[in-house]
Scaffold this active site. Sequence first.
Site, short mmCIF file in Angstrom:
data_model
loop_
_atom_site.label_atom_id
_atom_site.label_comp_id
_atom_site.label_asym_id
_atom_site.label_seq_id
_atom_site.Cartn_x
_atom_site.Cartn_y
_atom_site.Cartn_z
N HIS A 65 0.83 -1.19 0.00
CA HIS A 65 0.00 0.00 0.00
C HIS A 65 0.87 1.24 0.00
O HIS A 65 2.03 1.21 0.38
CB HIS A 65 -0.94 0.03 1.21
CG HIS A 65 -0.25 -0.01 2.53
ND1 HIS A 65 0.13 -1.18 3.14
CD2 HIS A 65 0.13 0.98 3.38
CE1 HIS A 65 0.72 -0.92 4.29
NE2 HIS A 65 0.74 0.39 4.47
N CYS A 225 1.81 3.74 11.38
CA CYS A 225 2.78 3.23 10.42
C CYS A 225 3.09 4.31 9.40
O CYS A 225 2.41 5.35 9.37
CB CYS A 225 2.27 1.95 9.75
SG CYS A 225 0.87 2.20 8.62
#
Length: 710
Positions: A65, A225
């Site tokens: 991603h 993250c």
Amino acid sequence: MSELITEELVDLQLSAGTGAAAARALAERMAAAGRVTDLDGFLADVAAREEQMPTGLEGGIGIPHCRSAHVTEPTLAFGRSETGVDFGAADGPADLIFLIAAPAGGDADHLSILSTLARRLMDDSFTGALRTAADPARAAALIRGEQPPPDAATAADAEPSGTEPSGTEPSDTEPAAAGPGPSGPAAAGTTPDTDADKADKDATRTDTEAAPDARPFRIVAVTSCPTGIAHTYMAAESLEQAGREAGVELVTETQGSAGFRRLDPAVIAAADAVIFAHDVEVRERARFAGKPTVDTGVKAAINRPAQLIAEARAKARRGETTAPAGPGTAAADATGEGQGEGFGSQLRRYLMSGVSYMVPFVAAGGLLIALSFALGGYDITEAKPVTEHFVWTEVASWAALLLQIGSAAFGFLVPVLAGYIAYGMADRPGLVPGFVGGAVAVTVEAGFLGGLVAGLLAGTVVRGIQRARIPAALRGIMPVLVIPLLGSAAVGFLMFVVIGEPVAALQRGLTGWLGDLSGSNAIILGAVLGLMMCFDLGGPLNKVAYTFAVGGLADANSGSLKVMAAVMAAGMVPPLAMALATAIRGRLFTTAERENGKAAWVLGASFITEGAIPFAAADPLRVIPSVMAGGAVTGALSMAFGATLRAPHGGVFVVPLISGPLLYLVAIAAGTALATGLVVLLKEIRDRTSGGPEHTAPGGTAQQIKAAAG
């Protein structure tokens, strides 16, 4: 707005052999659907994200991603591989691959759906249904959280037990799956316990049996993250599931791409421990100061949440606490941003955001400049640039080098202050206009006050732009082109043409007033600054006093240098006083406090006021007034003795750089002695009236200090 995933974005027979090939195959489907404008550019962004940290998860899942300027709208593509694709997971290849693409300006609604998907991946009934789905339409519906269409090839009992509406979080009443990692891949209640799980459960059972009526152990966690799309939310779900299994109250704050909602300050205050599971900096980390803390990567929370919870409990039992590093200023405002936060609280938080990022530049630049004066004297300011003249064997050349490096670092103070005030208001889009406004403040000689104004202006302008309705096609370029362009132009215009000169005049007047301070006025100012430094031990008032002192160093005169000396002296008093009190009257303190007292010697000598936080948290009504009295005396004496300081940090280690160092140490000793005497006296009175030392329950300490500090 298009659906997040359609059947055209599903490949149930993905034949790629590598992670890069799998990403390309799924990205080609996105490009064919018109959701990716530049296939190679997007894949480069995916690869760059993969280099930061592999995106494979235990349990056969891969989640490549990224956020990319080549994505027109948030999109998800799904592939299922029979042979498996390696995405770096510890347990081998992934058979379920999700390619998640978010535009650079990520839409909050769609990002909420992505976070829901990430949480649902921790549910084995959901992933099991994806592994048995026989057609793309069914798989896409499952991922969207809709009731899937009938599928003759799929048994009814292979479907998830329930689905959530699109964009909602999984229900807390659903059976919690153990998730990937040490807890096991099967649903909760069907997985054989590992030795680690049994140890955790035994520890939990022991705690419960020892105190059946005690409240549950409470943990707050922050997960984040680099992209803030998938791992952030999966880590949160994993920790929450493990907390339920262990009988622990665990609440998470996810700092993702859609921004973050700060935990309620009362929840943080009542927590017994903190878990940081992150691969990027935790925002406003100092809200959690003084708590036992487990600090780890985001994947550890996904793969071994039970171990992290057990570690947090062990640290709490040992009485371990943490305090953020910083020159008497690092502890952030604990008020957070709740639903009812007032304007004053918001403004204070924005300003403290800028100050906390500015402090490292202050410390580095100020100490380098102070060292240059120590080596070469104050005349070193007249030295030629080292690019024109540098002799390796001359002390003066090295002094000039240190001065010029320190001056370069100091040159960033106002832009960094303004940039991160804007960042606190508008997140990343505010950085560029804020830095530009700060640079203009330097140009027009508006100084520190100009930086404050520029940061607030930049944040306000950017927030105004963000509220405008923008076509979907332009959202991708908003944060990288439109906001920096319009924001910088507007802030630059206001600073150059409208308010820059008035602020500069105010800055000159304040600097001149400091230079003229003498006699009783200077002593009163020193006492007030001392009170502010010791009131909240690194909180907002402490930061205001410290920032006031640092702001005067850029245009150093005798008055501003006296202020800097008084502020640092007063900031050293609280931890030194607590260290001395534990040494001479140890029986008045708990075992953990006596251990903290040993560390407080070093923290106080280093000008880290936060070293006194554990003591104030346990007994605020006695500790805070005592250290405030000591700080006021130290600040007043420092001003009365005429001590000056050019270094913004360093504690006793920069005493040789202080004018009148012996009297300066006398001021610190006097304040420390007074604070120590008062806190010992107050604790002795408490013990005589209550029949013994008072040990406050862990859940109540932070509320007490908050109430005492206002």
